[in-house]
Structure formats: C-alpha cells, structure tokens
Design a protein around this motif. Sequence first.
Motif: not given
Length: 771
Positions: A517-518, A522-525, A561-562, A591-592
């Motif tokens: 989710q976090r 940041e626009g990352l998966q 966590l990643y 988010w952005s």
Amino acid sequence: MGSSRQRIGSDTCGEEWEDGKISGSFDNDDHQNVHETDLRIVIDESPSSGRRKRVRRVSAEDKELVELVHKVHLLCLLGRGRLVDSTCDDSLIQASLLSLLPRGILNTEDVPTLTVDKLVPVVTWFRNSFCIKCTNFREGNLKENILHSVASREGTAEEVTALSVSLFRALNLPTRFVSILDVTSLNPDTDDPWAYNQDLPKLDPKISSPTLSKAIVSNNGDPTLPPVLLSSTKSKETAPEQIKRGRNKKQDRQLMIDSCDTNEQVTCANNNQNKGKKKGDVEFEMQLEMALSATAAGSFDCNPSQNNADICSSSSATTSFKSAKKSLNQAVTGAVWSRKKGPPLFWAEVFCKGESSTGKWVHVDAANGMIAQELQVESASAASKRPLKYVVAFSGLGAKDVTRRYCMHWYKILSKRIDGTWWARVLAHLKQLRSAATEADSTLAQVESTEDMELEIRALTEPLPGNQQAYRRHHLYALEKFLSKYEALYPKGPVLGYCSGHPVYPRACVQRLQTRQRWLREGLQVKSNEAPAKVLKSSQKFGRRQRQEEGAEEGSMTLELYGKWQVEPLILPPAVDGMVPKNERGQVEVWSEKCLPPGTVHLRLPRLAAVARRLGVDFAPAMIGFEFRNGRSYPVFEGIVICSEFKDAIMEAYAEEERRREADEKRRREAQALSRWYQLLSSLITRERLSRTYLEPSKAKEPEQEKKPENTPGKFPQPVSHKSDEQDHRHQKDHEQHEHVFPIEDQSFDSESFIRTKRCPCGFSIEMEEL
DNA sequence: GTGTAGTATACATCTTTGTGATCG
DNA sequence: CCGATCACTTTGATGTATACTACA
C-alpha cells in the motif's frame, strides 16, 4: 527538615508527591484546632531530594528556535572569518610583518618546493615574536587591532593567527585562515560550554623540548625559573579563577582585561624572554638550526648519525613524514595541547607544494608553534568539552568546509551539525567566490579539486568504531541489531568487520521496507512473484481489520514488507472507451500524479461531479488522502478523475455552469438584500405608526428608531439609501423637530431603475425601489 | 572513565474508505 | 428531492530517540 514536615501521600500509591512544609502543627494537642488555623503548604524547592530528575523533553518549537540560532550564529561566524581573511591580504599589515622578519628565514626559492620542515624557522620566529594576550574578541576595527598587534607584538588568538596568515601570504605562500566555528549547540538541553567558556585563555604550549628550553633559558636572564615551570605554575593559579569568572558573560570586558593581565604574565613571560633574546638572535637561530638538523634532516635523509632511533628506522615515506611531524613539534616547537587552555579556534593552512606529488595543505598554528598537528585539534577540542563541529578555511573571500581533515570521528559530530543541504547551500556561494579567486591559477584550481577528492575519500573511509552504540546512527556502517522494524539489509554484505562479534555492514545496504500500500502511494508496485523481504506480526488493530475482511484466520495476521529492489513503476489499467478504471469502491486513489490510470486526468475543482453526470461522462471521485476525525479516519475527496478526451468539454461545461451558478448566486444575494431592506423598513414604519397611534406625542418623539426594529412584515417599497453622513446627521436633528412629509408633487419616479425619490420640504429625501 | 544493557518517558508515526439528522 | 454540512466515544497502538541507572 523540621518536625512539622509531613510526608503527604505514600509511595505505595505510585504517585510522586512533593515534600512540603506545613506550617502549623498536626500534633495531637492541636489537632482540634486544625479547622481554625490557616493551613499553609510551603513547597521545598531544594533539589536535595535524591528523587530522579524529571525528564523534560524539548518541544519541536524549542528545537526550531535553537536551530535558527545555530544557523544565524554560523552565518555570523562565516562573515567574521571572511572579514579576517580579507584583512590578512592587507598590504600594510603584510609589509609591517615583512619588515620585522629576519633575513634569510625563508628563501624565496624554497616556495615552489615548500615542505613542512622549511616552515619551521618562520613558525618558530613568529611564535617567539608574537604572543596571545587573551582569546577574547576585541571590539573595534579589526585592521586597526591587527596593526596594533603588530606594534605591541601581542593580540587576541584571532589577531595573532591573522598575523601569521598575513605573514605567510606576504611570503607568497598560498595560505588560508582556518577557524573552528564555535557555534551554539543544536541541543537546547546541553549545558553549552559556549555559554561560559569564552573567556578561557588560549592554550599555552608547554615547552618540553630540552633543546628549546635550553635555547630560551640561555637567552633569559633568570635561568633558575625555566619557562615551562613558570608557565605551568602560573596556569595552576589562574585557570580555575578564570573559569569561575568566565562563567559570567556580562562581566566580559572587565574579565577580558583581568584574564589578559594574568595571561599576559604567563604567555608574555615567553615573549619577554624573546624580547631579551632579540639581541641574541644569532645565537638563538644557531640553536634552532641545530634543532632542525637534528630532526628534519634526520627524518628526511635518514641520517644514521642521529640519535633518534625511531626516525632513523622509519623507511617508508609516510612513516617518515609522521615521524618528522612528531619530532618537529616536540623538538622544535615543543607544543602540547593543554586541556585547561580551551580548544584551539584559529590557525592557518599553508600549501606546501613539496609535500607530496600534488602538494598539500598543512596545518600551521604559528601562534602556538604547531605544524602539521591536525590530529591534535580534534582531541584538544574534545578535551575542552567543545567538540569541533565545523572547521572552515577562508581564502579569496570564500570559504570551504575542511572539517574532515581535522575530524577522525565524523559520526560523533554529524548529529551536532546542521542539516547538510542547508550548509551546502550556504557554502556553495562561498565556494564560487573562491573558485573565482583561483580561476587565474590553473594549478590552484587543480589543487582544489584534489583536496575535494581527498576530503571526500576521508568521508568514505572512516575507521570502524570500537563500540556498538556508535553504529546506531553511523553514516557509513550498520549493525543488524540496530536496524528498525522497517529496515533490512540488502544485499547482506559485504561484512566490513566485526564489533563485539557482530558483523558490520555498509550503511548503504540498509534498505527501508514498506507495505504494498505504501509503495503504491509512491507510484510503485511490487513485482510479481516477489516474496516479502520481511514479514512482521501485525498489530492487534490491523489484525482486527483484516479479520473482518478475510474471515477468522487468527494468528496469521501479518504485515508483509517489501524493499525498493522488489518494486517497479506502477502499471495501471488504462482508460478504455472513455471509461475510467476504478477501484472496488468506485474511486481512484490519487496519492500523486503517478497513481492516475493512463489516459485520465485529475480535475481538482469542486462541483465537477454534477457536470460530468449531466454530460453523461464517466468519472470517478478522486480520493487524495485520509483525514482523522472523531477517532476515525475518513477518505478525503477532491475533484474527479475523467478520461483526458473529455477534459475540454467538461471544463467548458464547468465554466458555463459556474457562470450560471454565479449569476444565480448574485440574484439570490440581491433578492435577499431586498427582502431584508423590506423587512427593516416595514418594521420601522410599523413602529412609527404604532407610536403615532398609541403613544403620547411627546413620547413618540423619543428616538426609538435607533433601537433595533422588530421584524414586522408589511408591504412597503424598498429604499436604497445613499445619504451622506452629513445629510444623515442633519436628518436626525430635523427629525427631532418635525416629522417628514413627502407630498406627492415632490416625488419623482425613474421608470428604468424603478426608483422613486420622495422629498420632504425640510430637504430630506429618500429613494425607494418599487417592486 | 567507558561501554553495555535495560528501563522509563516523551514524542512521532501510522492507522485509514460512515451515518443519520438537518438545512437550504 | 437532493446535495451539502454537521455532529458523533475528540484513537490509540506502536516505533523511536533520549536520558538515566546499574553494572562490568
């Protein structure tokens, strides 16, 4: 405490109670009088109780303030350094110094191949010619003060150091004025020694070398009192006294003189010897030559005839250089830092072209007779309880942070320094000034970049600390045991060493971990097929929520966590056929900008949803974050997300809609204004009518109109009053005398604006808009 | 005197996706 | 009728930095 003191409460209740004095006795005899007597509790504020001091943490506000003070102080000190630096270039000062310098002490042909040992005679001469009167700042014009110092052969540490810089520059040696920026602490709680330590006298190098002692003693009229003894006995008497006095900053001026007096006796004892020695310069220099040949020559040439076995045995260039430095300072200058004397704050850096293939900036504290003793600076500062934070070299009106040359334990001072980006920004400007100054000389520019590299290398190659705590926030190294919950080592290696059995990893391997989710924010998966880098047992709260969603899988509530290496740029399903891809709640989480599905735009305007709905355009509310209210968090929406192709149409319709809305709003406001006027005047007139009907004529004239009229509805035209204040005033006066009458023949009506103007023969007029 | 472990404390961060009543 | 606005258990668990103590 007296017998009247009573312990209130008990320790067993777990609360902390103050010890207090209760005036008035609680003895049995007086017990019945308690109600009558005053009960006074006197809080004993003496910190004598062995109770643990209450920990008071500084607030964010305090932190901000001390940071601000720190920054301002830094800028002031930088400004001061630049001032001193520019004064060192003064031709009058330089000429005065050159005129004092004995001939042949430094040959001009030595400059291109300058080495440390060739500097020794100049430094020794300087140290014996000038003494530090006191370390304090002296008011007045700096240049005049320095010129005065030249004449009197004494001055503050800053002035004397400036003189040495000026002298080296006069000798065509590239020289920097170096200063420790002794700035206020960033930690508001620490007993900042800066606050009271300013008056400490400058270190007084003890003279321990038998050669030099001999040289000085031989030139002194009183051989029974060796300088070293004189110096130390005097210091013993004066130092504690000075510290005591020094704590009160307000006594600054007087203290300065006091401490100068005592110091003068101490340090100028040396000077007096030197003055006496002036006559015997030749003899002194001969002694010096001997000292030089015994050390420099021995160390550099490895002269086997020397007694010093250490020096002779050292064969490698570095050992040779180190030994040379050591022996030079011990044998020639004999300077040793004394803790009592406070930290060194000023010195020079002289560029020695002959010191390595490219040349080298060498620490020269001529005032204290120290050469290439950069390692002593840190320990001297630490011993004075004023760990160095910033060491700045000034030249060419610019400045450069050279702290790393003097600091072996960067991790210790890092937390004491201001945020690096701010500092870098400040220095960038000063660096530009310097590079402008060195532009003409390409070799100097080369030297600059070499030095930059050298300092950079030092920054990246700090020795491993011996204690574990140092690894907690070390900028280069890390221990796994000090990693936080959201940190992991990747790659887990190389192991750089061990501390108490724990492997030491490079700090660069410490990665921040985040949930899917976090990362999304940041626009990352997370890449497909990536196993979590770390799985944590999640909190109860989180577990509860998951339980609701996923059913009763107790005990398997985890937080996956990643790391950064496991994620890739977010790939969202694109918009197809004018349809916005939405989440399960029918929204788009913005988010952005990166979180927008391809082919869509986010329009952050209110009331757009209605427009889109009216036009039949597919849209999704844009959720931009959460808001916490009343113990719950709520999504916050702003605008909508639509397909890019509808943007113009929507914006056009929106503009149209807004125009209409504004017109409506205007109409509504006007109608409201009219209605309110109507109500106001209706009630006035009703009141007037009632007064006329039911009150005595005399009472009716009381200015009741000024009171707030009741809201009595009635049918009356709406006046648009535009009387001036004067008119108003006159009207009020008139009103006291008569009641206005508005004869029909005096009325006029404007059919365009529907405004009827009524006039009273007294001059009062009123305009009314007829509905 | 120094370093380590453990504890207490204050502050910081993360958590995270309604509902019903009322008003205009 | 519909949309906007407001009130409603004014979180609370956990992480982290720091100061302090006891002890080796």
